[in-house]
Design a protein around this motif. Structure first.
Motif, PDB file in Angstrom:
ATOM      1  N   ASP A   1       0.834  -1.203   0.000  1.00 57.32           N
ATOM      2  CA  ASP A   1       0.000   0.000   0.000  1.00 57.32           C
ATOM      3  C   ASP A   1       0.868   1.252   0.000  1.00 57.32           C
ATOM      4  OD1 ASP A   1      -2.529   1.427   0.199  1.00 57.32           O
ATOM      5  OD2 ASP A   1      -1.953   1.880   2.261  1.00 57.32           O
ATOM      6  N   GLY A   2       1.956   1.227   0.782  1.00 53.72           N
ATOM      7  CA  GLY A   2       2.861   2.366   0.807  1.00 53.72           C
ATOM      8  C   GLY A   2       3.506   2.611  -0.547  1.00 53.72           C
ATOM      9  N   VAL A   3       3.965   1.539  -1.203  1.00 55.33           N
ATOM     10  CA  VAL A   3       4.579   1.662  -2.529  1.00 55.33           C
ATOM     11  C   VAL A   3       3.567   2.190  -3.532  1.00 55.33           C
ATOM     12  CG1 VAL A   3       5.576   0.362  -4.444  1.00 55.33           C
ATOM     13  CG2 VAL A   3       6.321  -0.107  -2.104  1.00 55.33           C
ATOM     14  N   ARG A   4       2.359   1.658  -3.482  1.00 52.40           N
ATOM     15  CA  ARG A   4       1.314   2.114  -4.416  1.00 52.40           C
ATOM     16  C   ARG A   4       1.078   3.601  -4.270  1.00 52.40           C
ATOM     17  NH1 ARG A   4      -3.732   3.461  -3.754  1.00 52.40           N
ATOM     18  NH2 ARG A   4      -3.723   2.767  -1.587  1.00 52.40           N
ATOM     19  N   ARG A   5       1.031   4.090  -3.039  1.00 46.13           N
ATOM     20  CA  ARG A   5       0.729   5.508  -2.818  1.00 46.13           C
ATOM     21  C   ARG A   5       1.914   6.401  -3.149  1.00 46.13           C
ATOM     22  NH1 ARG A   5      -1.468   5.456   3.122  1.00 46.13           N
ATOM     23  NH2 ARG A   5      -1.436   7.721   2.825  1.00 46.13           N
ATOM     24  N   VAL A   6       3.128   5.931  -2.856  1.00 42.58           N
ATOM     25  CA  VAL A   6       4.315   6.728  -3.186  1.00 42.58           C
ATOM     26  C   VAL A   6       4.445   6.897  -4.695  1.00 42.58           C
ATOM     27  CG1 VAL A   6       6.848   6.661  -3.249  1.00 42.58           C
ATOM     28  CG2 VAL A   6       5.649   6.262  -1.100  1.00 42.58           C
ATOM     29  N   TYR A   7       4.177   5.826  -5.440  1.00 43.42           N
ATOM     30  CA  TYR A   7       4.435   5.847  -6.876  1.00 43.42           C
ATOM     31  C   TYR A   7       3.181   6.038  -7.723  1.00 43.42           C
ATOM     32  CZ  TYR A   7       9.208   4.442  -5.862  1.00 43.42           C
ATOM     33  OH  TYR A   7      10.505   4.411  -5.411  1.00 43.42           O
ATOM     34  N   SER A   8       2.091   6.404  -7.104  1.00 43.73           N
ATOM     35  CA  SER A   8       0.869   6.665  -7.863  1.00 43.73           C
ATOM     36  C   SER A   8       0.975   8.015  -8.561  1.00 43.73           C
ATOM     37  CB  SER A   8      -0.343   6.656  -6.926  1.00 43.73           C
ATOM     38  OG  SER A   8      -1.494   7.097  -7.613  1.00 43.73           O
ATOM     39  N   ILE A   9       0.694   8.035  -9.852  1.00 47.83           N
ATOM     40  CA  ILE A   9       0.715   9.288 -10.610  1.00 47.83           C
ATOM     41  C   ILE A   9      -0.488  10.146 -10.255  1.00 47.83           C
ATOM     42  CG2 ILE A   9       0.614  10.273 -12.934  1.00 47.83           C
ATOM     43  CD1 ILE A   9       2.167   7.843 -13.896  1.00 47.83           C
ATOM     44  N   GLY A  10      -1.593   9.505  -9.911  1.00 45.43           N
ATOM     45  CA  GLY A  10      -2.752  10.263  -9.429  1.00 45.43           C
ATOM     46  C   GLY A  10      -3.703  10.667 -10.546  1.00 45.43           C
ATOM     47  N   ASN A  11      -4.051  11.949 -10.554  1.00 42.62           N
ATOM     48  CA  ASN A  11      -5.005  12.516 -11.532  1.00 42.62           C
ATOM     49  C   ASN A  11      -6.418  11.967 -11.346  1.00 42.62           C
ATOM     50  OD1 ASN A  11      -2.917  13.968 -12.837  1.00 42.62           O
ATOM     51  ND2 ASN A  11      -2.372  12.136 -14.001  1.00 42.62           N
ATOM     52  N   ARG A  12      -6.775  11.590 -10.121  1.00 42.31           N
ATOM     53  CA  ARG A  12      -8.107  11.064  -9.870  1.00 42.31           C
ATOM     54  C   ARG A  12      -9.125  12.186  -9.693  1.00 42.31           C
ATOM     55  NH1 ARG A  12      -8.909   9.290  -5.257  1.00 42.31           N
ATOM     56  NH2 ARG A  12      -7.043  10.150  -4.287  1.00 42.31           N
ATOM     57  N   LYS A  13     -10.352  11.905 -10.070  1.00 46.15           N
ATOM     58  CA  LYS A  13     -11.463  12.811  -9.805  1.00 46.15           C
ATOM     59  C   LYS A  13     -12.283  12.266  -8.639  1.00 46.15           C
ATOM     60  CE  LYS A  13     -12.135  15.025 -14.295  1.00 46.15           C
ATOM     61  NZ  LYS A  13     -11.875  16.368 -13.743  1.00 46.15           N
ATOM     62  N   TRP A  14     -12.854  13.168  -7.868  1.00 44.29           N
ATOM     63  CA  TRP A  14     -13.660  12.755  -6.721  1.00 44.29           C
ATOM     64  C   TRP A  14     -14.977  12.174  -7.196  1.00 44.29           C
ATOM     65  CZ3 TRP A  14     -16.901  16.271  -3.100  1.00 44.29           C
ATOM     66  CH2 TRP A  14     -17.273  15.544  -1.944  1.00 44.29           C
ATOM     67  N   ASP A  15     -15.394  11.069  -6.562  1.00 41.55           N
ATOM     68  CA  ASP A  15     -16.672  10.453  -6.930  1.00 41.55           C
ATOM     69  C   ASP A  15     -17.856  11.088  -6.201  1.00 41.55           C
ATOM     70  OD1 ASP A  15     -16.435   9.514  -4.346  1.00 41.55           O
ATOM     71  OD2 ASP A  15     -16.403   7.385  -4.879  1.00 41.55           O
ATOM     72  N   GLY A  16     -17.589  12.098  -5.352  1.00 39.05           N
ATOM     73  CA  GLY A  16     -18.658  12.817  -4.670  1.00 39.05           C
ATOM     74  C   GLY A  16     -19.100  12.215  -3.351  1.00 39.05           C
ATOM     75  N   ASN A  17     -18.479  11.122  -2.935  1.00 38.25           N
ATOM     76  CA  ASN A  17     -18.904  10.445  -1.706  1.00 38.25           C
ATOM     77  C   ASN A  17     -17.893  10.640  -0.571  1.00 38.25           C
ATOM     78  OD1 ASN A  17     -21.309   9.260  -2.700  1.00 38.25           O
ATOM     79  ND2 ASN A  17     -20.105   7.685  -3.734  1.00 38.25           N
ATOM     80  N   TRP A  18     -18.431  10.853   0.627  1.00 36.98           N
ATOM     81  CA  TRP A  18     -17.630  10.882   1.841  1.00 36.98           C
ATOM     82  C   TRP A  18     -17.721   9.529   2.526  1.00 36.98           C
ATOM     83  CZ3 TRP A  18     -14.291  14.566   3.308  1.00 36.98           C
ATOM     84  CH2 TRP A  18     -14.416  15.823   2.731  1.00 36.98           C
ATOM     85  N   ARG A  19     -16.583   9.003   2.960  1.00 33.96           N
ATOM     86  CA  ARG A  19     -16.565   7.790   3.774  1.00 33.96           C
ATOM     87  C   ARG A  19     -16.454   8.223   5.226  1.00 33.96           C
ATOM     88  NH1 ARG A  19     -15.418   8.158  -1.673  1.00 33.96           N
ATOM     89  NH2 ARG A  19     -16.160   6.216  -2.607  1.00 33.96           N
ATOM     90  N   ILE A  20     -17.336   7.714   6.064  1.00 35.82           N
ATOM     91  CA  ILE A  20     -17.445   8.162   7.455  1.00 35.82           C
ATOM     92  C   ILE A  20     -17.322   6.954   8.370  1.00 35.82           C
ATOM     93  CG2 ILE A  20     -18.897   9.387   9.124  1.00 35.82           C
ATOM     94  CD1 ILE A  20     -20.422  10.508   6.571  1.00 35.82           C
ATOM     95  N   VAL A  21     -16.375   7.031   9.284  1.00 34.43           N
ATOM     96  CA  VAL A  21     -16.162   5.952  10.258  1.00 34.43           C
ATOM     97  C   VAL A  21     -16.499   6.468  11.642  1.00 34.43           C
ATOM     98  CG1 VAL A  21     -14.392   4.621  11.467  1.00 34.43           C
ATOM     99  CG2 VAL A  21     -14.456   4.628   8.981  1.00 34.43           C
ATOM    100  N   SER A  22     -17.331   5.708  12.348  1.00 33.95           N
ATOM    101  CA  SER A  22     -17.652   6.000  13.746  1.00 33.95           C
ATOM    102  C   SER A  22     -17.315   4.780  14.583  1.00 33.95           C
ATOM    103  CB  SER A  22     -19.143   6.336  13.890  1.00 33.95           C
ATOM    104  OG  SER A  22     -19.479   6.531  15.245  1.00 33.95           O
ATOM    105  N   TYR A  23     -16.689   5.006  15.735  1.00 39.23           N
ATOM    106  CA  TYR A  23     -16.364   3.875  16.591  1.00 39.23           C
ATOM    107  C   TYR A  23     -16.506   4.252  18.054  1.00 39.23           C
ATOM    108  CZ  TYR A  23     -11.815   6.215  16.931  1.00 39.23           C
ATOM    109  OH  TYR A  23     -10.830   7.133  17.128  1.00 39.23           O
ATOM    110  N   SER A  24     -16.717   3.243  18.883  1.00 47.37           N
ATOM    111  CA  SER A  24     -16.803   3.427  20.330  1.00 47.37           C
ATOM    112  C   SER A  24     -16.220   2.182  20.989  1.00 47.37           C
ATOM    113  CB  SER A  24     -18.252   3.630  20.761  1.00 47.37           C
ATOM    114  OG  SER A  24     -18.345   3.756  22.169  1.00 47.37           O
TER     115      SER A  24
END
Length: 290
Positions: free
Chosen positions: A77-100
């Motif tokens: 995962d670290g390698v993928r993120r370091v070497y990702s060229i990117g250029n992604r567009k947002w899909d309009g969704n927020w991911r929300i995590v709640s924990y207790s």
């Protein structure tokens, strides 16, 4: 550099392309270039072995270390993120995590916070984290791996009613501080880039120097994975300095990678019984449009 962190960098940037396994003598020699003693290397790999991140096997009187199934996903995962060229567009969704979690699980709670930060979540409150990135799979893996089904819930929403998207970003992330960190990176490595270009043009850039400098470059850039959430382009500030830092990272990497890999191959010793498919081209140029 801390020994464990450097071991992670070496596995992600070199060793994975040569079968994920290396003789401990090679590892010691490589890490010696960064001022790390043999005893420090052996201490770090022993701790990683006990934590289930590295495994060792004996071939004759030599020890060979490889990354376990538990350790591989984090490195990949670290390698993928370091070497990702990117250029992604947002899909309009927020991911929300709640924990207790109850107080007796506070160590687990702290680990969950580190994991959420690592994969790009920002904290709105102590137990409410958000991200605009498509990282549902990583969260579900985390819930499964840590048995969090009774403590954590993952939501996805295309609309936040009470606040603008800009307000959420400002509250959950400190882009001003991140900008300062990128400025420091650019200040340090722009000068190095000019130096490397001149030395390469003159033919005075040795393979050993290339290896040391590429490893140092990746090691320093990898630190941003703990700070930069990796937003889609349309959510980033205008003229985002992180894009300039990434371009500089790419330019330096391309300039010194061939020599760096040549030096690694000179030091690397595989196990005599190991039949590996060497992915030299990927080791030289790991950049991909993920």
């Amino acid at each position: 550099m801390k020994p464990r962190s450097l071991i992670t960098t070496l596995f992600g940037d070199y060793i994975q392309f040569y079968g994920w396994e290396i003789w401990v003598g090679s590892l010691i020699k490589l890490m010696e270039k960064f001022g790390i003693s043999e005893s420090s290397v052996r201490g770090a790999i022993l701790r990683m072995n006990k934590q289930g991140l590295l495994t060792v096997r004996k071939v004759g009187n030599k020890s060979y270390y490889s990354v376990t199934p538990k350790g591989k996903p984090r490195i990949e995962d670290g390698v993928r993120r370091v070497y990702s060229i990117g250029n992604r567009k947002w899909d309009g969704n927020w991911r929300i995590v709640s924990y207790s979690m109850p107080e007796e699980l506070r160590d687990l709670r702290n680990q969950v916070r580190k994991e959420l930060s690592w994969i790009g979540f920002g904290m709105l409150s102590n137990s409410l984290w958000v991200s605009p990135n498509y990282i549902e799979n990583q969260v579900m893996d985390m819930i499964k791996n840590y048995n969090l089904e009774d403590y954590m819930v993952l939501f996805s929403s295309s609309k936040i009613v009470s606040h603008r998207n800009e307000d959420i970003i400002q509250k959950a992330w400190d882009f001003n501080e991140l900008s300062k960190d990128y400025e420091c990176f650019i200040s340090t490595f722009q000068e190095k880039y000019e130096y490397f270009k001149e030395k390469a043009w003159e033919g005075h850039l040795s393979d050993e120097e290339c290896f040391i400098e590429r490893t140092y470059l990746v090691h320093e850039y990898r630190k941003f994975l703990f700070k930069d959430p990796g937003f889609p382009n349309d959510l980033l500030p205008e003229n985002w300095i992180g894009n300039r830092a990434r371009e500089l990272f790419f330019n330096i990497h391309q300039l010194i990678s061939i020599g760096a890999v040549r030096y690694f191959e000179e030091i690397f010793v595989k196990a005599p019984d190991q039949d590996i498919q060497v992915r030299r081209e990927q080791a030289v140029n790991p950049f991909s449009d993920f």
